[in-house]
Design a protein around this motif. Structure first.
Motif, mmCIF file in Angstrom:
data_model
loop_
_atom_site.group_PDB
_atom_site.id
_atom_site.type_symbol
_atom_site.label_atom_id
_atom_site.label_comp_id
_atom_site.label_asym_id
_atom_site.label_seq_id
_atom_site.Cartn_x
_atom_site.Cartn_y
_atom_site.Cartn_z
ATOM 1 N N ALA A 1 0.865 -1.181 0.000
ATOM 2 C CA ALA A 1 0.000 0.000 0.000
ATOM 3 C C ALA A 1 0.902 1.231 0.000
ATOM 4 O O ALA A 1 2.052 1.177 0.447
ATOM 5 C CB ALA A 1 -0.923 0.010 1.214
ATOM 6 N N LEU A 2 0.381 2.338 -0.527
ATOM 7 C CA LEU A 2 1.140 3.582 -0.605
ATOM 8 C C LEU A 2 0.359 4.697 0.071
ATOM 9 O O LEU A 2 -0.840 4.868 -0.185
ATOM 10 C CB LEU A 2 1.430 3.971 -2.064
ATOM 11 N N ASP B 1 -6.201 -2.247 -3.458
ATOM 12 C CA ASP B 1 -5.954 -3.517 -4.128
ATOM 13 C C ASP B 1 -5.032 -3.397 -5.337
ATOM 14 O O ASP B 1 -4.697 -4.391 -5.964
ATOM 15 C CB ASP B 1 -7.286 -4.146 -4.582
ATOM 16 N N ALA B 2 -4.637 -2.177 -5.692
ATOM 17 C CA ALA B 2 -3.817 -1.981 -6.891
ATOM 18 C C ALA B 2 -2.441 -1.442 -6.562
ATOM 19 O O ALA B 2 -1.725 -0.979 -7.452
ATOM 20 C CB ALA B 2 -4.524 -1.028 -7.852
ATOM 21 N N ALA B 3 -2.043 -1.518 -5.299
ATOM 22 C CA ALA B 3 -0.802 -0.871 -4.883
ATOM 23 C C ALA B 3 0.426 -1.466 -5.567
ATOM 24 O O ALA B 3 1.374 -0.755 -5.877
ATOM 25 C CB ALA B 3 -0.647 -0.948 -3.375
ATOM 26 N N LEU B 4 0.423 -2.785 -5.798
ATOM 27 C CA LEU B 4 1.583 -3.400 -6.435
ATOM 28 C C LEU B 4 1.743 -2.868 -7.855
ATOM 29 O O LEU B 4 2.847 -2.537 -8.295
ATOM 30 C CB LEU B 4 1.442 -4.917 -6.453
ATOM 31 N N LEU B 5 0.631 -2.751 -8.573
ATOM 32 C CA LEU B 5 0.655 -2.176 -9.923
ATOM 33 C C LEU B 5 1.114 -0.726 -9.868
ATOM 34 O O LEU B 5 1.906 -0.275 -10.702
ATOM 35 C CB LEU B 5 -0.735 -2.276 -10.548
ATOM 36 N N GLN B 6 0.631 0.016 -8.880
ATOM 37 C CA GLN B 6 1.021 1.418 -8.719
ATOM 38 C C GLN B 6 2.521 1.546 -8.455
ATOM 39 O O GLN B 6 3.193 2.426 -8.999
ATOM 40 C CB GLN B 6 0.250 2.041 -7.561
ATOM 41 N N LEU B 7 3.030 0.650 -7.628
ATOM 42 C CA LEU B 7 4.449 0.693 -7.277
ATOM 43 C C LEU B 7 5.308 0.480 -8.511
ATOM 44 O O LEU B 7 6.253 1.223 -8.768
ATOM 45 C CB LEU B 7 4.757 -0.378 -6.223
#
Length: 385
Positions: A182-183, A228-234
């Motif tokens: 998470a960010l 739920d999209a934090a990995l993609l965001q990272l």
């Protein structure tokens, strides 16, 4: 994709080089050795729109891509005054918020990224995790309408100049009980957020810090985008990071090479300039070739990323960062050797580059992790770690 930059990109490079040339390496050295900051340079570049060339036009930016921002970074570094915070603030943080932030987050932050009136640091590395993002121990838990963060971070650039830090941590998945990335955006004046400088042997105005987050309370909207999209965001932020790191290294290498060529053309020991001798020429020629090769890969990575091809951009961005770091180290070493003893004096400004160039092999991702990536994803070899 063209191997010749557009007229607009070339004009951007020329304009940046002209402004940056009024500051130059002596300005950076003076700031670094006195403990000063590059506030004047940052603010002028912000007002001219160079720091926000990649921010969408509807938020006051230039509407360009990461390739445009990388061109700004390279030309700055080529004059001897690269801005490390450009790698993290407009490249990583602004990109992530522009792609995944809420409307309120975009409206609040992006116009300020565009004009340089805000600086945001990026915090992912931890003392016991290193490059292993799966071992991050910084966690956030919900407490009513708030988030509560606890954790430690290390080698975080520019926190003393930043208005906020984009912190990468983990939160518990209510469905599985497992921790997931998470960010959060954490203003640097938040209660419970503290930082302390790390003493480094690199002479630079940009400092490194340890971060301490002890029961840092944040509003619900501090979470960036979807939980739920934090990995993609990272990963959306890490490709620009590698492209910008490559641009920084290429610019630094160009600066050292230009200094060496000028010295080799004028320094005369016997009957001719030392640049007439192959023992001096050849290392400089190799440096030129390798910097140009790295630049082509950097531009390919930027083109792929700006075209929306994230997966392909990941491979090229990693390769570009690796190639640029290696080329920069060799260029600086060749420049120092060309200068002889003068290469280690403060007057010629190359000795301090030795440590800075070497750091390119480590930050923002180590050469070994890039080799792991290429071995696994490009060659299809078994994962080695």
């Amino acid at each position: 994709m063209s191997f010749v930059e557009s007229e607009e990109r070339q004009a951007l490079r020329a304009a940046v080089a002209e402004v940056a040339g009024r500051y130059g390496a002596e300005y950076m050295s003076r700031k670094a050795r006195s403990g000063g900051k590059t506030t004047e340079l940052w603010e002028e570049f912000g007002k001219l729109g160079y720091l926000g060339v990649n921010v969408p036009e509807e938020y006051g930016g230039g509407g360009g891509g990461i390739g445009d921002l990388a061109a700004v970074m390279e030309e700055l570094a080529a004059t001897g005054c690269g801005l490390l915070l450009m790698v993290v603030s407009p490249a990583i943080c602004a990109t992530i918020i522009a792609r995944f932030g809420t409307d309120d987050q975009k409206n609040h932050w992006l116009p300020r990224f565009a004009d340089g009136s805000v600086r945001m640091a990026f915090a992912i590395t931890e003392p016991d995790a290193g490059s292993n993002a799966h071992k991050l121990t910084t966690t956030g838990r919900r407490d009513g309408e708030e988030w509560v963060l606890n954790g430690r971070k290390v080698f975080i650039s520019g926190v003393d100049e930043a208005d906020a830090v984009l912190v990468v941590g983990r939160t518990e998945d209510a469905r599985t009980g497992k921790l997931k990335p998470a960010l959060w955006i954490v203003p640097t004046n938040t209660a419970g957020f503290e930082f302390t400088p790390i003493e480094m042997d690199i002479i630079s105005p940009d400092k490194q810090f340890m971060l301490f987050l002890d029961d840092v309370r944040l509003p619900a909207d501090a979470l960036v985008g979807s939980e739920d999209a934090a990995l993609l965001q990272l990963f959306a932020g890490l490709n620009p990071e590698r492209i910008m790191a490559a641009a920084f290294a290429i610019g630094m290498g160009r600066y050292a090479l230009d200094k060496a060529v000028a010295y080799a053309n004028t320094r005369q020991v016997w009957k001719s300039p030392i640049g007439a001798h192959q023992a001096v020429q050849h290392p400089l020629a190799v440096a030129k070739i390798e910097l140009e090769l790295a630049k082509v890969m950097m531009q390919k990575a930027a083109w792929l990323y700006d075209s929306g091809q994230d997966l392909a951009a990941g491979e090229s961005a990693n390769m570009a960062k690796y190639a640029a770091a290696e080329a920069c180290v060799k260029a600086v070493d060749a420049a120092v050797q060309t200068h002889g003893g003068n290469g280690m004096t403060a007057e010629y400004g190359l000795g301090a580059l030795v440590a800075s160039a070497r750091a390119n092999r480590i930050a923002l991702v180590s050469r070994e992790m890039i080799l792991n990536f290429v071995a696994q994803h490009s060659l299809g070899l078994p994962k080695s770690y």
